[in-house]
Design an enzyme around this catalytic site. Structure first.
Site, mmCIF file in Angstrom:
data_model
loop_
_atom_site.group_PDB
_atom_site.id
_atom_site.type_symbol
_atom_site.label_atom_id
_atom_site.label_comp_id
_atom_site.label_asym_id
_atom_site.label_seq_id
_atom_site.Cartn_x
_atom_site.Cartn_y
_atom_site.Cartn_z
ATOM 1 C CB THR A 86 -0.906 0.015 1.251
ATOM 2 O OG1 THR A 86 -1.449 1.308 1.442
ATOM 3 C CG2 THR A 86 -0.133 -0.354 2.515
ATOM 4 C CG ASP A 87 -1.105 4.983 -0.989
ATOM 5 O OD1 ASP A 87 -1.625 4.363 -0.034
ATOM 6 O OD2 ASP A 87 -1.717 5.855 -1.650
ATOM 7 C CD GLU A 88 -3.127 3.701 4.734
ATOM 8 O OE1 GLU A 88 -2.789 3.555 5.918
ATOM 9 O OE2 GLU A 88 -4.306 3.711 4.354
ATOM 10 C CE1 TYR A 112 -3.252 -2.479 6.051
ATOM 11 C CE2 TYR A 112 -3.073 -0.135 5.541
ATOM 12 C CZ TYR A 112 -3.190 -1.453 5.119
ATOM 13 O OH TYR A 112 -3.244 -1.738 3.774
ATOM 14 C CE LYS A 163 -0.102 -4.540 3.140
ATOM 15 N NZ LYS A 163 -0.584 -5.850 2.631
ATOM 16 C CG ASN A 192 -7.300 5.333 -0.188
ATOM 17 O OD1 ASN A 192 -6.143 5.715 -0.079
ATOM 18 N ND2 ASN A 192 -8.133 5.271 0.818
ATOM 19 C CE LYS A 212 -10.845 -1.043 5.061
ATOM 20 N NZ LYS A 212 -10.619 -2.226 4.263
HETATM 21 P P1 NAD Z 1 -9.999 -6.918 2.914
HETATM 22 O O1 NAD Z 1 -9.926 -6.621 4.372
HETATM 23 O O2 NAD Z 1 -11.246 -6.611 2.164
HETATM 24 O O3 NAD Z 1 -9.700 -8.480 2.665
HETATM 25 C C1 NAD Z 1 -8.698 -9.154 3.343
HETATM 26 C C2 NAD Z 1 -8.911 -10.654 3.141
HETATM 27 O O4 NAD Z 1 -7.844 -11.345 3.807
HETATM 28 C C3 NAD Z 1 -10.219 -11.181 3.747
HETATM 29 O O5 NAD Z 1 -10.862 -12.057 2.851
HETATM 30 C C4 NAD Z 1 -9.762 -11.932 4.988
HETATM 31 O O6 NAD Z 1 -10.627 -13.006 5.340
HETATM 32 C C5 NAD Z 1 -8.382 -12.416 4.565
HETATM 33 N N1 NAD Z 1 -7.514 -12.682 5.722
HETATM 34 C C6 NAD Z 1 -7.300 -11.880 6.796
HETATM 35 N N2 NAD Z 1 -6.468 -12.477 7.655
HETATM 36 C C7 NAD Z 1 -6.116 -13.669 7.110
HETATM 37 C C8 NAD Z 1 -5.258 -14.734 7.512
HETATM 38 N N3 NAD Z 1 -4.599 -14.701 8.688
HETATM 39 N N4 NAD Z 1 -5.111 -15.792 6.690
HETATM 40 C C9 NAD Z 1 -5.780 -15.848 5.497
HETATM 41 N N5 NAD Z 1 -6.618 -14.883 5.079
HETATM 42 C C10 NAD Z 1 -6.786 -13.802 5.865
HETATM 43 O O7 NAD Z 1 -8.745 -6.201 2.287
HETATM 44 P P2 NAD Z 1 -8.588 -5.440 0.874
HETATM 45 O O8 NAD Z 1 -9.055 -4.059 1.010
HETATM 46 O O9 NAD Z 1 -9.125 -6.316 -0.177
HETATM 47 O O10 NAD Z 1 -6.988 -5.395 0.763
HETATM 48 C C11 NAD Z 1 -6.273 -6.486 0.204
HETATM 49 C C12 NAD Z 1 -4.796 -6.177 0.222
HETATM 50 O O11 NAD Z 1 -4.542 -4.997 -0.534
HETATM 51 C C13 NAD Z 1 -4.233 -5.930 1.619
HETATM 52 O O12 NAD Z 1 -2.963 -6.520 1.703
HETATM 53 C C14 NAD Z 1 -4.126 -4.413 1.704
HETATM 54 O O13 NAD Z 1 -3.084 -4.032 2.561
HETATM 55 C C15 NAD Z 1 -3.841 -4.053 0.264
HETATM 56 N N6 NAD Z 1 -4.302 -2.723 -0.191
HETATM 57 C C16 NAD Z 1 -5.590 -2.333 0.020
HETATM 58 C C17 NAD Z 1 -6.024 -1.108 -0.491
HETATM 59 C C18 NAD Z 1 -7.447 -0.642 -0.327
HETATM 60 O O14 NAD Z 1 -7.754 0.491 -0.709
HETATM 61 N N7 NAD Z 1 -8.370 -1.450 0.179
HETATM 62 C C19 NAD Z 1 -5.130 -0.284 -1.186
HETATM 63 C C20 NAD Z 1 -3.804 -0.708 -1.350
HETATM 64 C C21 NAD Z 1 -3.411 -1.944 -0.862
HETATM 65 O O1 DAU Z 2 -4.055 4.078 0.618
HETATM 66 C C1 DAU Z 2 -4.318 2.712 0.604
HETATM 67 C C2 DAU Z 2 -5.104 2.325 1.843
HETATM 68 O O2 DAU Z 2 -6.429 2.802 1.670
HETATM 69 C C3 DAU Z 2 -5.108 0.813 2.104
HETATM 70 O O3 DAU Z 2 -3.808 0.389 2.376
HETATM 71 C C4 DAU Z 2 -6.034 0.452 3.264
HETATM 72 O O4 DAU Z 2 -6.120 -0.955 3.397
HETATM 73 C C5 DAU Z 2 -7.405 1.019 2.982
HETATM 74 O O5 DAU Z 2 -8.262 0.771 4.094
HETATM 75 C C6 DAU Z 2 -7.318 2.532 2.713
HETATM 76 O O6 DAU Z 2 -6.928 3.232 3.923
HETATM 77 P P1 DAU Z 2 -7.595 4.632 4.351
HETATM 78 O O7 DAU Z 2 -7.420 4.778 5.802
HETATM 79 O O8 DAU Z 2 -7.138 5.740 3.478
HETATM 80 O O9 DAU Z 2 -9.128 4.310 3.949
HETATM 81 P P2 DAU Z 2 -10.510 4.618 4.713
HETATM 82 O O10 DAU Z 2 -11.599 4.286 3.759
HETATM 83 O O11 DAU Z 2 -10.552 4.016 6.079
HETATM 84 O O12 DAU Z 2 -10.465 6.192 4.878
HETATM 85 C C7 DAU Z 2 -10.353 7.046 3.762
HETATM 86 C C8 DAU Z 2 -10.327 8.471 4.276
HETATM 87 O O13 DAU Z 2 -11.618 8.779 4.821
HETATM 88 C C9 DAU Z 2 -9.333 8.686 5.408
HETATM 89 O O14 DAU Z 2 -8.758 9.972 5.283
HETATM 90 C C10 DAU Z 2 -10.185 8.627 6.680
HETATM 91 C C11 DAU Z 2 -11.531 9.154 6.215
HETATM 92 N N1 DAU Z 2 -12.712 8.562 6.884
HETATM 93 C C12 DAU Z 2 -12.807 7.214 6.979
HETATM 94 C C13 DAU Z 2 -13.887 6.619 7.601
HETATM 95 C C14 DAU Z 2 -13.994 5.127 7.731
HETATM 96 C C15 DAU Z 2 -13.718 9.387 7.347
HETATM 97 O O15 DAU Z 2 -13.646 10.630 7.231
HETATM 98 N N2 DAU Z 2 -14.806 8.814 7.961
HETATM 99 C C16 DAU Z 2 -14.921 7.467 8.131
HETATM 100 O O16 DAU Z 2 -15.934 7.007 8.733
#
Ligand code: NAD
Ligand code: DAU
Length: 338
Positions: free
Chosen positions: A126-128, A153, A157, A182, A192
């Site tokens: 992730t970019d985080e 988190y 990562k 994101n 999210k």
């Molecule tokens: P998510 O939380 O929707 O899904 C995570 C999945 O992993 C779930 O199906 C969960 O059951 C499984 N899991 C959790 N713990 C586990 C374990 N111990 N063993 C096996 N499976 C397990 O997550 P997402 O948003 O789909 O993110 C997927 C990946 O992409 C993550 O590695 C996250 O860091 C990365 N990522 C997410 C975003 C985003 O915006 N959501 C952006 C950049 C990178």
């Molecule tokens: O940048 C990539 C990341 O994006 C991934 O690595 C993470 O897995 C993914 O969850 C996401 O992280 P963020 O923290 O950026 O996403 P989130 O949707 O939780 O929040 C997006 C923005 O919105 C952040 O600035 C916090 C804000 N927010 C979030 C929630 C849940 C709110 O203002 N209100 C809320 O209730």
């Protein structure tokens, strides 16, 4: 037939990636490995679950014995590693599981992969991990930006990224690390920002915006993320990191207002609440390196949001079943203090 192991394939991005691979690579056998935590669900794969080239494996990535046994049975060509605890707010409340799954779980997989004869281990990061940028619109995360994670988190990562790099440098494991901004799109878990906003607005409930709503995120449609991972998996130079993002920076408040307009709701439903601890100000990706590999995003934000809102309207049963379960207790705990 080549075997591809997708970890976290029951989650949001991994789930979309499983569907993408099933549609585009019928000659691969997809092994979807997932623990099915609160974030995992298999209903999204009903259309492919009986296919000869799809298998579900119910394993914890941190369970060394179970992972080793799986790798003894099956020769994987590719591993695409999504499985993780992924929500920043949960990591602030309960960091420990993030270390177990994201750090230890990744090391267990790397160790098994080291002994196997794989072509590529793609670690989805992730970019985080880069921390935050100032609001200056001329600065971006590049692959050379130092890692400065802010939350438990992102620290977990970043730790896993460093382990992946170490397995490349030390043992020559053929790896790539991708760092994406994101994501949004179908099957986005409603904790999210975007799916939370859509689902709450559809129930005429208030939408919690942290702080002043001016924090910036760089949104990418999940399908564009899937195509980028496909490209990196097949054509990425071994050992390299690739940032993935579509130059789509939005303030949180703008995102919420866009969704309100799309749904024809009132801005009175916006509720400013206490800020997230250690809230990163801004994320913005410089995607030059992956663009040189030939990747371009297809979705612009307006089209992507319209499609996503439409999907949530058409798939109410999916998210209603989520928000009526354990999720409701999480929501009450998370937003009670705010
Ligand atoms: P998510 O939380 O929707 O899904 C995570 C999945 O992993 C779930 O199906 C969960 O059951 C499984 N899991 C959790 N713990 C586990 C374990 N111990 N063993 C096996 N499976 C397990 O997550 P997402 O948003 O789909 O993110 C997927 C990946 O992409 C993550 O590695 C996250 O860091 C990365 N990522 C997410 C975003 C985003 O915006 N959501 C952006 C950049 C990178
Ligand atoms: O940048 C990539 C990341 O994006 C991934 O690595 C993470 O897995 C993914 O969850 C996401 O992280 P963020 O923290 O950026 O996403 P989130 O949707 O939780 O929040 C997006 C923005 O919105 C952040 O600035 C916090 C804000 N927010 C979030 C929630 C849940 C709110 O203002 N209100 C809320 O209730």
């Amino acid at each position: 037939m080549e075997n591809i192991l997708v970890t976290g394939g029951a989650g949001f991005i991994g789930g979309n990636f499983v569907q993408y691979m099933a549609a585009n690579y019928p000659k691969y056998h997809i092994y979807n490995l997932d623990l099915l935590t609160y974030a995992g669900d298999l209903t999204k794969h009903q259309a492919i679950e009986n296919n000869d080239n799809y298998s579900f494996v119910h394993i914890d990535i941190a369970d060394r014995q179970a992972i080793d046994a799986l790798f003894e049975k099956i020769d994987f060509t590719y591993i695409v590693h999504f499985a993780a605890e992924s929500h920043v707010d949960r990591s602030i409340a309960e960091p420990e599981i993030f270390i177990r799954t994201n750090v230890l779980g990744t090391q267990v997989l790397l160790e098994a992969a080291k002994r196997a004869n794989i072509k590529k281990f793609v670690h989805v990061s992730t970019d985080e991990v880069y921390g935050e940028l100032e609001f200056d619109p001329t600065t971006f995360f590049t692959e050379e930006t130092p890692l400065q994670p802010s939350s438990p988190y992102s620290a977990s990562k970043a730790s896993s990224d460093l382990l992946v790099r170490a397995y490349y440098e030390t043992y020559g494991l053929p790896i790539n690390i991708t760092r994406c901004s994101n994501n949004y799109g179908p099957y986005h878990f409603p904790e999210k920002l975007i799916p939370l906003t859509i689902s709450r607005l559809l129930n005429d409930q208030k939408v919690p915006v942290y702080g002043d709503g001016k924090n910036v995120r760089d949104w990418l449609h999940v399908q564009d993320h899937c195509s980028a991972i496909d490209l990196v998996m097949h054509s990425g130079e071994i050992g390299e990191v690739y940032n993935i993002g579509g130059h789509n920076e939005q303030k949180n408040l703008e995102v919420v207002k866009t969704i309100i307009r799309t749904l024809g709701k009132s801005e009175d439903l916006i509720e400013f609440v206490e800020d997230r601890l250690g809230h990163d100000k801004r994320y913005a990706i410089d995607p030059t390196k992956i663009e040189r590999l030939g990747w371009r995003p297809v979705y612009d934000f307006d089209t992507g949001i319209a499609q996503t809102v439409e999907w949530f309207l058409e798939n109410k049963a999916w998210w209603e079943q989520i928000i009526s379960g354990e999720y409701q207790q999480y929501f009450d705990r998370q937003y009670a203090q705010k």
